[in-house]
Scaffold this motif. Sequence first.
Motif, PDB file in Angstrom:
ATOM      1  N   THR A   1      47.479   8.179  -6.563  1.00 55.05           N
ATOM      2  CA  THR A   1      48.431   7.165  -7.000  1.00 55.05           C
ATOM      3  C   THR A   1      48.115   6.692  -8.417  1.00 55.05           C
ATOM      4  OG1 THR A   1      48.833   6.424  -4.740  1.00 55.05           O
ATOM      5  CG2 THR A   1      49.327   4.865  -6.488  1.00 55.05           C
TER       6      THR A   1
ATOM      7  N   ARG B   1      51.163  13.883   0.441  1.00 54.48           N
ATOM      8  CA  ARG B   1      51.243  12.486   0.014  1.00 54.48           C
ATOM      9  C   ARG B   1      50.108  12.187  -0.961  1.00 54.48           C
ATOM     10  NH1 ARG B   1      52.225  12.321   5.551  1.00 54.48           N
ATOM     11  NH2 ARG B   1      54.305  11.540   6.123  1.00 54.48           N
TER      12      ARG B   1
ATOM     13  N   ALA C   1      46.992  14.289  -0.029  1.00 55.30           N
ATOM     14  CA  ALA C   1      46.619  14.553   1.367  1.00 55.30           C
ATOM     15  C   ALA C   1      47.735  15.382   1.990  1.00 55.30           C
ATOM     16  CB  ALA C   1      46.428  13.248   2.126  1.00 55.30           C
TER      17      ALA C   1
ATOM     18  N   GLY D   1      41.384  15.953  -4.206  1.00 57.53           N
ATOM     19  CA  GLY D   1      41.444  14.650  -3.573  1.00 57.53           C
ATOM     20  C   GLY D   1      42.585  13.782  -4.066  1.00 57.53           C
TER      21      GLY D   1
ATOM     22  N   THR E   1      46.998  10.392  -2.448  1.00 60.37           N
ATOM     23  CA  THR E   1      45.890   9.562  -1.999  1.00 60.37           C
ATOM     24  C   THR E   1      45.820   8.331  -2.904  1.00 60.37           C
ATOM     25  OG1 THR E   1      44.335  10.679  -3.476  1.00 60.37           O
ATOM     26  CG2 THR E   1      44.622  11.610  -1.249  1.00 60.37           C
ATOM     27  N   GLU E   2      44.896   7.416  -2.605  1.00 56.52           N
ATOM     28  CA  GLU E   2      44.747   6.243  -3.471  1.00 56.52           C
ATOM     29  C   GLU E   2      44.416   6.668  -4.894  1.00 56.52           C
ATOM     30  OE1 GLU E   2      42.061   2.165  -3.900  1.00 56.52           O
ATOM     31  OE2 GLU E   2      42.086   3.263  -2.006  1.00 56.52           O
ATOM     32  N   ARG E   3      43.518   7.631  -5.046  1.00 54.31           N
ATOM     33  CA  ARG E   3      43.194   8.118  -6.390  1.00 54.31           C
ATOM     34  C   ARG E   3      44.390   8.831  -7.006  1.00 54.31           C
ATOM     35  NH1 ARG E   3      41.691   7.532 -11.288  1.00 54.31           N
ATOM     36  NH2 ARG E   3      40.936   9.422 -12.306  1.00 54.31           N
TER      37      ARG E   3
END
Length: 355
Positions: free
Chosen positions: A344, A338, A331, A328, A340-342
Amino acid sequence: MAEPNNLYIHFPFCRTKCSYCALYSRTGVSPSDRATYVRRLADELGARCPTPRAKLRTIYFGGGSPALCDLSPLAPVLRPLCGEETEFTVELHPLDVTEAKLSELKALGVNRISMGVQSLDDAVLADMGRGYTVAEAERAFRLVKRHFDNAGIDLIVGYPGENEVEVEGGGREDARGDGWKEIFLALKTWGLRHCSVYSLQNERGLKGVPDDDWTLDRLRHIAICLREMGLERYEISNYAVPGCECRHNLAVWRGEDYVGLGDGAYGRVGLERTFSGKVTDTLSAERDLTERTIFRLRMREGLDATSYASHPSYASFLAALERSVARGLLAKEGTTYRLTERGTEVCDAVLAELV
């Protein structure tokens, strides 16, 4: 040497050493010594960047505080390197901002300003040793905007004391609630085109640094606030109004060559890495491709894995990317990956697995 497209010049001079800063810098340097430094840069620039067939795409003056120097001796050498499309950025300290200095920069060809505000809390600014208040920084930025529409600021998150806010009646209390948001949302009136938000790198052993969970929570909320102002996150630490992304930094993250001049300046041309104008490392072609490829993951546009297809370890590289997808952290869309928020939040760990 390959013809350069991007130029970075470092000015290591500061009024004082900020409490958090571990970068190379010098204080107490006389005006005559600073003038000698600029003349030396002009000579080096003429030797390293002769008038190219195509104009430079980006020029970036960083520091330190470039505006502590009279930059005008660089004009005759820079002018032939600049075209209508050249992005020319100068970093400014709020105390450097005067009508005279801004006019000098405009005459030099500068068209973009990055001002180091660092905090929106007066107590934190005082502890950092920055020498101005938030209100003074705001006045300085409004003056910048009268000369340069393409202007932004830098902020640091996670400095000791930042997890507190002033309360009515005096004193400071925990800022995990909404109190800090009112401070940050005041930026809505500044007219920012760009904002860099960096987590404190506590390289000088400061005491009382907020914990990682607090810092990550603050960063999430700042991202929301900036989005409400029309600034989109285009790189892990950088937000911009569409079209106002820092083109110099984009060039570095995309793996383009950039010449670095001046004491403390990093550069990269071909297989060579430089520091302070001297070659510090010559990379293998494979290592060079790896380094130039993986940092594209820092950007919202992501990494097209086919750009790595010529590398001998392409199969293991793809496998590492897919492991991050399964966790996770990345993506996948076609051949593009790219964060993901996690992802990052743990980008360094993702990149380390790809090296």
